[in-house]
Scaffold this motif. Structure first.
Motif, PDB file in Angstrom:
ATOM      1  N   GLY A  74     -42.503 -32.780 -48.323  1.00 48.94           N
ATOM      2  CA  GLY A  74     -43.596 -32.618 -47.528  1.00 48.94           C
ATOM      3  C   GLY A  74     -45.002 -32.504 -48.054  1.00 48.94           C
ATOM      4  O   GLY A  74     -45.801 -31.607 -47.869  1.00 48.94           O
ATOM      5  N   GLY A  75     -45.289 -33.625 -48.821  1.00 52.39           N
ATOM      6  CA  GLY A  75     -46.521 -34.028 -49.317  1.00 52.39           C
ATOM      7  C   GLY A  75     -46.529 -34.406 -50.500  1.00 52.39           C
ATOM      8  O   GLY A  75     -47.437 -34.463 -51.438  1.00 52.39           O
ATOM      9  N   GLY A  76     -45.329 -35.231 -50.947  1.00 52.76           N
ATOM     10  CA  GLY A  76     -45.369 -35.860 -52.290  1.00 52.76           C
ATOM     11  C   GLY A  76     -43.865 -35.647 -52.961  1.00 52.76           C
ATOM     12  O   GLY A  76     -43.400 -34.485 -52.615  1.00 52.76           O
ATOM     13  N   ASN A  77     -43.403 -36.557 -53.461  1.00 53.59           N
ATOM     14  CA  ASN A  77     -41.810 -36.259 -54.246  1.00 53.59           C
ATOM     15  C   ASN A  77     -41.877 -37.017 -55.405  1.00 53.59           C
ATOM     16  O   ASN A  77     -42.477 -38.072 -55.783  1.00 53.59           O
ATOM     17  CB  ASN A  77     -40.932 -37.097 -53.181  1.00 53.59           C
ATOM     18  N   LYS A  78     -41.036 -36.224 -56.385  1.00 49.80           N
ATOM     19  CA  LYS A  78     -40.942 -36.551 -57.829  1.00 49.80           C
ATOM     20  C   LYS A  78     -39.765 -37.540 -57.832  1.00 49.80           C
ATOM     21  O   LYS A  78     -38.707 -37.055 -57.648  1.00 49.80           O
ATOM     22  CB  LYS A  78     -40.844 -35.391 -58.852  1.00 49.80           C
TER      23      LYS A  78
END
Lengths: 116, 114
Positions: free
Chosen positions: B97-101
């Motif tokens: 929810g707002g960026g993923n590695k």
């Protein structure tokens, strides 16, 4: 699609100097940006997560004092390689998701650093 | 943490043939699986992605399949062309929810021969 721009695209420096690489999201806001390092013929390895308005989060084994990250605005993150040495020579790539969007990461074109 | 394995490391096909690249992942919580194409000296470009709520996705000559039970996913390129020659990376992540590695696979050098 969204565009991420990196500058410089390549840089050569002397050992012991510092080099700054910029990563900009051109048409969207990015509260988070990711910095990767890629050695020749190898995969991308995440170095750190850059967070707008707060400290970066570094992956295990990455020296935060060596690789300084600043995320000063919603469209700009910088990576500074301090006191660079030949072993820091690599391809550095940033990426960013659109703020609030779960999914695609947009990658920059990369910055090739060569330390003599 | 997540571990992504990718095979083969190199793949040569004749123009017009199909190419298949396979990846496995370790974290059953991963739910987003993109594939990237990287040309020499450039950043990766997303070519297709799939989320864990579907088993297959197709976009013209490119398709991706996902087997959540076995924790593997594959890239299929049909009617290969010389311009398909590049390094392909699979990746896996957990959407938060707002960026993923992303965790990347080791890459596959695809060469399409005339």
């Amino acid at each position: 699609g969204a565009v991420v721009s990196q500058h410089p695209s390549w840089v050569i420096c002397k050992s012991g100097t510092s080099v700054k690489i910029e990563c900009r999201s051109l048409d969207f806001q990015a509260t988070t940006m990711f910095w990767y390092r890629q050695f020749p013929k190898q995969s991308l390895m995440l170095m750190a997560t850059s967070n707008e308005g707060s400290k970066a989060t570094y992956e295990q084994g990455v020296e935060k004092d060596k690789f300084l990250i600043n995320h000063a605005s919603l469209t700009l993150s910088t990576l500074t390689v301090t006191s660079a040495h030949p072993e820091d020579s690599s391809f550095y790539i940033c990426s960013a998701p659109i703020a609030g969007w779960d999914g695609e990461l947009f990658f920059g074109e990369g910055s090739r650093l060569t330390v003599l | 943490g997540e571990n992504v394995e990718q095979h083969p490391s190199t793949l040569s096909v004749q123009e017009g043939d199909s190419a298949v690249i396979k990846c496995t992942y370790s974290d059953s919580a991963s739910n987003y699986f993109p594939w990237y194409k990287q040309e020499l000296g450039k950043g990766p470009q997303l070519i297709i992605d799939i989320r864990s709520n579907v088993g297959e996705k197709k976009d013209q000559r490119i398709a991706v399949t996902l087997n959540k039970t076995a924790k593997h996913f594959s890239l299929h390129i049909t009617e290969t062309q010389p311009e398909d020659s590049a390094v392909y990376f699979c990746a896996a992540s957990i959407l938060t929810g707002g960026g993923n590695k992303l965790t990347f696979g080791t890459g596959t050098q695809l060469k399409v021969e005339l």
